[in-house]
Scaffold this motif. Sequence first.
Motif, mmCIF file in Angstrom:
data_model
loop_
_atom_site.group_PDB
_atom_site.id
_atom_site.type_symbol
_atom_site.label_atom_id
_atom_site.label_comp_id
_atom_site.label_asym_id
_atom_site.label_seq_id
_atom_site.Cartn_x
_atom_site.Cartn_y
_atom_site.Cartn_z
ATOM 1 N N SER A 133 -1.787 5.097 9.929
ATOM 2 C CA SER A 133 -1.965 3.997 10.884
ATOM 3 C C SER A 133 -3.435 3.673 11.058
ATOM 4 O O SER A 133 -3.816 2.502 11.162
ATOM 5 C CB SER A 133 -1.378 4.364 12.249
ATOM 6 O OG SER A 133 -0.010 4.597 12.138
ATOM 7 N N ILE A 134 -4.266 4.697 11.097
ATOM 8 C CA ILE A 134 -5.708 4.491 11.233
ATOM 9 C C ILE A 134 -6.243 3.790 9.986
ATOM 10 O O ILE A 134 -7.067 2.881 10.078
ATOM 11 C CB ILE A 134 -6.422 5.826 11.493
ATOM 12 C CG1 ILE A 134 -5.977 6.379 12.860
ATOM 13 C CG2 ILE A 134 -7.932 5.666 11.450
ATOM 14 C CD1 ILE A 134 -6.437 7.790 13.143
ATOM 15 N N ARG A 135 -5.741 4.183 8.811
ATOM 16 C CA ARG A 135 -6.163 3.535 7.552
ATOM 17 C C ARG A 135 -5.731 2.067 7.494
ATOM 18 O O ARG A 135 -6.410 1.241 6.914
ATOM 19 C CB ARG A 135 -5.572 4.269 6.365
ATOM 20 C CG ARG A 135 -6.347 5.464 5.972
ATOM 21 C CD ARG A 135 -5.910 5.903 4.585
ATOM 22 N NE ARG A 135 -6.425 7.224 4.350
ATOM 23 C CZ ARG A 135 -5.775 8.341 4.651
ATOM 24 N NH1 ARG A 135 -4.576 8.293 5.167
ATOM 25 N NH2 ARG A 135 -6.321 9.499 4.416
ATOM 26 N N LYS A 136 -4.600 1.756 8.072
ATOM 27 C CA LYS A 136 -4.063 0.397 8.026
ATOM 28 C C LYS A 136 -4.961 -0.586 8.783
ATOM 29 O O LYS A 136 -4.985 -1.773 8.469
ATOM 30 C CB LYS A 136 -2.656 0.391 8.631
ATOM 31 C CG LYS A 136 -1.943 -0.918 8.503
ATOM 32 C CD LYS A 136 -0.531 -0.780 9.037
ATOM 33 C CE LYS A 136 0.208 -2.098 8.972
ATOM 34 N NZ LYS A 136 1.560 -1.984 9.507
ATOM 35 N N TYR A 137 -5.696 -0.094 9.787
ATOM 36 C CA TYR A 137 -6.572 -0.936 10.601
ATOM 37 C C TYR A 137 -8.008 -0.414 10.520
ATOM 38 O O TYR A 137 -8.529 0.160 11.473
ATOM 39 C CB TYR A 137 -6.091 -0.961 12.051
ATOM 40 C CG TYR A 137 -4.665 -1.434 12.170
ATOM 41 C CD1 TYR A 137 -4.356 -2.776 12.041
ATOM 42 C CD2 TYR A 137 -3.626 -0.531 12.384
ATOM 43 C CE1 TYR A 137 -3.051 -3.223 12.135
ATOM 44 C CE2 TYR A 137 -2.313 -0.967 12.482
ATOM 45 C CZ TYR A 137 -2.034 -2.312 12.353
ATOM 46 O OH TYR A 137 -0.747 -2.747 12.438
ATOM 47 N N PRO A 138 -8.679 -0.600 9.376
ATOM 48 C CA PRO A 138 -10.006 -0.003 9.175
ATOM 49 C C PRO A 138 -11.098 -0.546 10.092
ATOM 50 O O PRO A 138 -12.078 0.138 10.366
ATOM 51 C CB PRO A 138 -10.326 -0.319 7.710
ATOM 52 C CG PRO A 138 -9.493 -1.513 7.391
ATOM 53 C CD PRO A 138 -8.252 -1.389 8.224
ATOM 54 N N ASP A 139 -10.935 -1.778 10.604
ATOM 55 C CA ASP A 139 -11.966 -2.356 11.474
ATOM 56 C C ASP A 139 -11.818 -1.941 12.928
ATOM 57 O O ASP A 139 -12.623 -2.324 13.765
ATOM 58 C CB ASP A 139 -11.946 -3.881 11.375
ATOM 59 C CG ASP A 139 -12.434 -4.356 10.021
ATOM 60 O OD1 ASP A 139 -13.248 -3.642 9.404
ATOM 61 O OD2 ASP A 139 -11.994 -5.425 9.575
ATOM 62 N N LEU A 159 -9.929 5.972 26.762
ATOM 63 C CA LEU A 159 -9.949 5.040 25.642
ATOM 64 C C LEU A 159 -10.161 5.840 24.369
ATOM 65 O O LEU A 159 -11.039 6.692 24.299
ATOM 66 C CB LEU A 159 -11.097 4.030 25.810
ATOM 67 C CG LEU A 159 -11.470 3.233 24.573
ATOM 68 C CD1 LEU A 159 -10.380 2.230 24.237
ATOM 69 C CD2 LEU A 159 -12.795 2.527 24.769
ATOM 70 N N PHE A 160 -9.323 5.574 23.359
ATOM 71 C CA PHE A 160 -9.496 6.136 22.024
ATOM 72 C C PHE A 160 -9.821 4.985 21.094
ATOM 73 O O PHE A 160 -9.206 3.931 21.190
ATOM 74 C CB PHE A 160 -8.201 6.789 21.518
ATOM 75 C CG PHE A 160 -7.808 8.024 22.239
ATOM 76 C CD1 PHE A 160 -8.303 9.253 21.846
ATOM 77 C CD2 PHE A 160 -6.949 7.959 23.310
ATOM 78 C CE1 PHE A 160 -7.930 10.398 22.507
ATOM 79 C CE2 PHE A 160 -6.571 9.104 23.981
ATOM 80 C CZ PHE A 160 -7.072 10.320 23.576
ATOM 81 N N GLU A 161 -10.733 5.211 20.187
ATOM 82 C CA GLU A 161 -11.041 4.174 19.205
ATOM 83 C C GLU A 161 -11.365 4.831 17.880
ATOM 84 O O GLU A 161 -12.157 5.760 17.814
ATOM 85 C CB GLU A 161 -12.220 3.332 19.672
ATOM 86 C CG GLU A 161 -12.453 2.129 18.804
ATOM 87 C CD GLU A 161 -13.489 1.195 19.396
ATOM 88 O OE1 GLU A 161 -13.643 0.103 18.843
ATOM 89 O OE2 GLU A 161 -14.135 1.549 20.389
ATOM 90 N N TRP A 162 -10.708 4.342 16.819
ATOM 91 C CA TRP A 162 -10.949 4.812 15.461
ATOM 92 C C TRP A 162 -11.445 3.636 14.645
ATOM 93 O O TRP A 162 -10.936 2.533 14.774
ATOM 94 C CB TRP A 162 -9.661 5.322 14.817
ATOM 95 C CG TRP A 162 -9.004 6.442 15.541
ATOM 96 C CD1 TRP A 162 -9.235 7.762 15.376
ATOM 97 C CD2 TRP A 162 -7.965 6.337 16.518
ATOM 98 N NE1 TRP A 162 -8.417 8.488 16.206
ATOM 99 C CE2 TRP A 162 -7.627 7.635 16.920
ATOM 100 C CE3 TRP A 162 -7.295 5.270 17.114
ATOM 101 C CZ2 TRP A 162 -6.654 7.908 17.863
ATOM 102 C CZ3 TRP A 162 -6.337 5.539 18.053
ATOM 103 C CH2 TRP A 162 -6.015 6.840 18.414
ATOM 104 N N ARG A 163 -12.413 3.855 13.781
ATOM 105 C CA ARG A 163 -12.930 2.802 12.903
ATOM 106 C C ARG A 163 -13.343 3.463 11.591
ATOM 107 O O ARG A 163 -14.020 4.483 11.606
ATOM 108 C CB ARG A 163 -14.125 2.130 13.569
ATOM 109 C CG ARG A 163 -14.603 0.917 12.835
ATOM 110 C CD ARG A 163 -15.655 0.151 13.622
ATOM 111 N NE ARG A 163 -15.012 -0.499 14.768
ATOM 112 C CZ ARG A 163 -15.441 -0.388 16.012
ATOM 113 N NH1 ARG A 163 -16.493 0.327 16.298
ATOM 114 N NH2 ARG A 163 -14.813 -1.003 16.985
ATOM 115 N N ILE A 164 -12.944 2.883 10.463
ATOM 116 C CA ILE A 164 -13.301 3.452 9.163
ATOM 117 C C ILE A 164 -14.574 2.784 8.670
ATOM 118 O O ILE A 164 -14.662 1.558 8.582
ATOM 119 C CB ILE A 164 -12.164 3.267 8.141
ATOM 120 C CG1 ILE A 164 -10.933 4.058 8.611
ATOM 121 C CG2 ILE A 164 -12.602 3.718 6.760
ATOM 122 C CD1 ILE A 164 -9.722 3.911 7.736
#
Length: 172
Positions: free
Chosen positions: A83-89, A126-131
């Motif tokens: 899921s994190i990979r699907k939304y890299p921005d 708040l959690f935020e992931w960005r590739i």
Amino acid sequence: MKKIMLVSVCITVVCILMYWGFCRVSVKFYLMPINAWERKIWMGPSPTQKEENYVVYHHFCKSERTLIDRIIAFNDRTIRPDSIRKYPDGYRRSFFKRSAVLNKDYREETDGSDIIYDHFDKRILLFEWRIVNDTVCVSLFGKQGIVPLVDMDKDALSISRLSRVIGIKPGL
């Protein structure tokens, strides 16, 4: 005098039982039906971004540490590396305390007069992931951390493991 004493004892017992009841109820999470793509005043998200907003029910008489631990456990069960990979921005999850206005049926106003950002005083976490390149940039509790994307291939990289990488120790 005996009547006053009896009434005060009864009130005390009822208050203790209510407090005990609030402490025993488990915390519940509900995804709020907010469509960030319809938000006119914000320039996003794009198809490579995702925003989810959850409302936390039964937070009364729970310590902040308990709420955070329950949120981390909830994220461990519901987020996967793909899921994190699907939304890299950017993949962003916010958790808010329930209130009279902010509940699981909350809807943003299309004219921008009432949007979720107006309720940040009720936000717990708040959690935020960005590739970025071959790393995942993680933001938890206002702290930033970087995890190599290769590490995400090993099993499911849990939120509790990410928080330890960043240097935050979840309570037990």
